[in-house]
Scaffold this motif. Sequence first.
Motif, short mmCIF file in Angstrom:
data_model
loop_
_atom_site.label_atom_id
_atom_site.label_comp_id
_atom_site.label_asym_id
_atom_site.label_seq_id
_atom_site.Cartn_x
_atom_site.Cartn_y
_atom_site.Cartn_z
N VAL A 18 0.84 -1.20 0.00
CA VAL A 18 0.00 0.00 0.00
C VAL A 18 0.87 1.25 0.00
O VAL A 18 0.57 2.24 -0.66
CB VAL A 18 -0.94 -0.02 1.23
CG1 VAL A 18 -1.71 1.29 1.35
CG2 VAL A 18 -1.92 -1.18 1.11
N PRO A 37 -6.63 11.04 -3.61
CA PRO A 37 -7.92 10.40 -3.81
C PRO A 37 -8.16 9.26 -2.81
O PRO A 37 -7.22 8.76 -2.19
CB PRO A 37 -7.85 9.87 -5.24
CG PRO A 37 -6.40 9.82 -5.57
CD PRO A 37 -5.72 10.84 -4.74
N SER A 38 -9.37 8.87 -2.68
CA SER A 38 -9.76 7.79 -1.78
C SER A 38 -8.96 6.53 -2.12
O SER A 38 -8.79 6.19 -3.28
CB SER A 38 -11.26 7.54 -1.93
OG SER A 38 -11.64 6.48 -1.11
N GLY A 39 -8.43 5.88 -1.09
CA GLY A 39 -7.71 4.62 -1.30
C GLY A 39 -6.23 4.79 -1.59
O GLY A 39 -5.53 3.81 -1.82
N CYS A 40 -5.72 6.04 -1.57
CA CYS A 40 -4.31 6.25 -1.95
C CYS A 40 -3.35 5.98 -0.80
O CYS A 40 -2.13 6.00 -1.01
CB CYS A 40 -4.11 7.66 -2.49
SG CYS A 40 -4.20 8.94 -1.24
N LYS A 42 -3.65 7.48 2.55
CA LYS A 42 -3.53 8.58 3.52
C LYS A 42 -3.73 8.10 4.96
O LYS A 42 -2.93 8.39 5.84
CB LYS A 42 -4.59 9.68 3.23
CG LYS A 42 -4.57 10.22 1.83
CD LYS A 42 -5.65 11.27 1.63
CE LYS A 42 -7.08 10.77 1.71
NZ LYS A 42 -7.47 9.86 0.62
N SER A 43 -4.84 7.36 5.18
CA SER A 43 -5.12 6.89 6.54
C SER A 43 -4.06 5.93 7.01
O SER A 43 -3.63 5.96 8.16
CB SER A 43 -6.49 6.21 6.59
OG SER A 43 -7.51 7.14 6.34
N1 LIG Z 1 -6.27 -3.48 7.18
C1 LIG Z 1 -6.18 -3.51 5.84
N2 LIG Z 1 -6.06 -4.68 5.17
C2 LIG Z 1 -5.93 -4.71 3.84
N3 LIG Z 1 -5.92 -3.63 3.04
C3 LIG Z 1 -6.04 -2.43 3.62
C4 LIG Z 1 -6.17 -2.29 5.05
N4 LIG Z 1 -6.27 -0.99 5.34
C5 LIG Z 1 -6.20 -0.33 4.16
N5 LIG Z 1 -6.06 -1.20 3.13
C6 LIG Z 1 -5.93 -0.84 1.71
O1 LIG Z 1 -4.89 0.11 1.60
C7 LIG Z 1 -5.22 1.08 0.63
C8 LIG Z 1 -5.12 2.45 1.26
O2 LIG Z 1 -6.14 2.60 2.20
P1 LIG Z 1 -6.30 3.90 3.08
O3 LIG Z 1 -5.01 4.23 3.71
O4 LIG Z 1 -7.47 3.70 3.97
O5 LIG Z 1 -6.64 5.01 1.96
P2 LIG Z 1 -7.23 6.48 2.10
O6 LIG Z 1 -7.24 6.84 3.55
O7 LIG Z 1 -6.28 7.32 1.30
O8 LIG Z 1 -8.58 6.45 1.50
C9 LIG Z 1 -6.59 0.75 0.11
O9 LIG Z 1 -6.43 0.05 -1.10
C10 LIG Z 1 -7.16 -0.14 1.18
O10 LIG Z 1 -8.09 -1.04 0.65
#
Ligand SMILES: Nc1ncnc2c1ncn2[C@@H]1O[C@H](COP(=O)(O)OP(=O)(O)O)[C@@H](O)[C@H]1O
Length: 335
Positions: A18, A37-40, A42-43
């Motif tokens: 990721v 964008p969503s899914g990049c 950030k979180s």
């Molecule tokens: N616990 C997890 N297990 C598997 N994949 C994860 C997990 N957490 C996030 N992902 C994947 O990591 C990528 C980034 O997620 P995330 O950091 O939440 O993005 P954002 O906050 O930018 O929307 C996404 O493709 C998400 O599906």
Amino acid sequence: MGNITLKTVNKSFGATQVIPGIDLTINEGEFVVFVGPSGCGKSTLLRLIAGLEDTTSGTIEIDGRDVTGAAPAKRGLAMVFQSYALYPHMTVRNNIAFPLKMAKLEQGAINKKVTEAARVLNLTDYLERRPGQLSGGQRQRVAIGRAIVREPSAFLFDEPLSNLDAALRGTMRLEISELHQQLKTTMIYVTHDQVEAMTMADKIVVLNAGRIEQVGSPLELYNKPDNLFVAGFIGSPRMNFVSGQAANSFNSSTMGIRPEHIRLSREDGTWKGLVGVAEHLGSDTFLHVTVNGVGTLTVRASGDFPVNHGDTVFLTPDAARIHRFNENGQAIRGA
Ligand SMILES: Nc1ncnc2c1ncn2[C@@H]1O[C@H](COP(=O)(O)OP(=O)(O)O)[C@@H](O)[C@H]1O
Ligand SMILES: [Mg+2]
């Protein structure tokens, strides 16, 4: 306090990478926004800093101390969760005091910190209420208060305003900016909204598919985007992109021009076009103008420019504000 350094930080969930390796320095007192964008990722990046996720490889340092393996509570950071994470049965006072009670601070010290946090957040008159008796904005401030009393070296926010309506989002944006000016504590703020990034950040980190596309101040990113991704992500309405033969005449593979950098005329100009939709905002009008061989361009006109669907207009891109990109989507600088 509040210097955070990421060194080739890498995160995979199982076989899925990721974050492929990020280097980043966050300086004491900075307001840093992670936008993308969503899914990049950030979180994920924020949670790695907070210690809520383990890094797959790489190191995280806070004020020179390697905290890569350290538990969240040992990092001296405070994550601000959305307001719905408040305890509904507790008063505002007890919600804010909660982390201090957990840390077994003595009551006098707790009262002092809660009083001060309430003052900073304009919550003094609401301390005996419960969250259900507060507005959405007040609730969000209580959530921030719970972080403030811990006196963290940095605050981490993950899209704290995304559940609020547009007007309240605008107000809270300002409040968080003012709070940062008062506290001068490092803040890392995650959002997918480039307007939040532009209006709040000292430093914006643009993320795309787990990679940093560019780091810079809002105006650096606006004036000098390094690549097509940043150019298209920062700025509203979006930058116009022109490719093919029309771009060749600007010595680029792709030429970019923002809607506010196109001169509009009834008489003459570089491109002749036909007005499609005109979006009247009052202060401005956004025209969608179709030019043969170029495409449909968004043009920002002043709100009192008289224009109708079907009108013929002439467009001239401001030569000084043209962005040029090569075939790899990287900015071409200089002449
Ligand atoms: N616990 C997890 N297990 C598997 N994949 C994860 C997990 N957490 C996030 N992902 C994947 O990591 C990528 C980034 O997620 P995330 O950091 O939440 O993005 P954002 O906050 O930018 O929307 C996404 O493709 C998400 O599906
Ligand atoms: Mg997220």
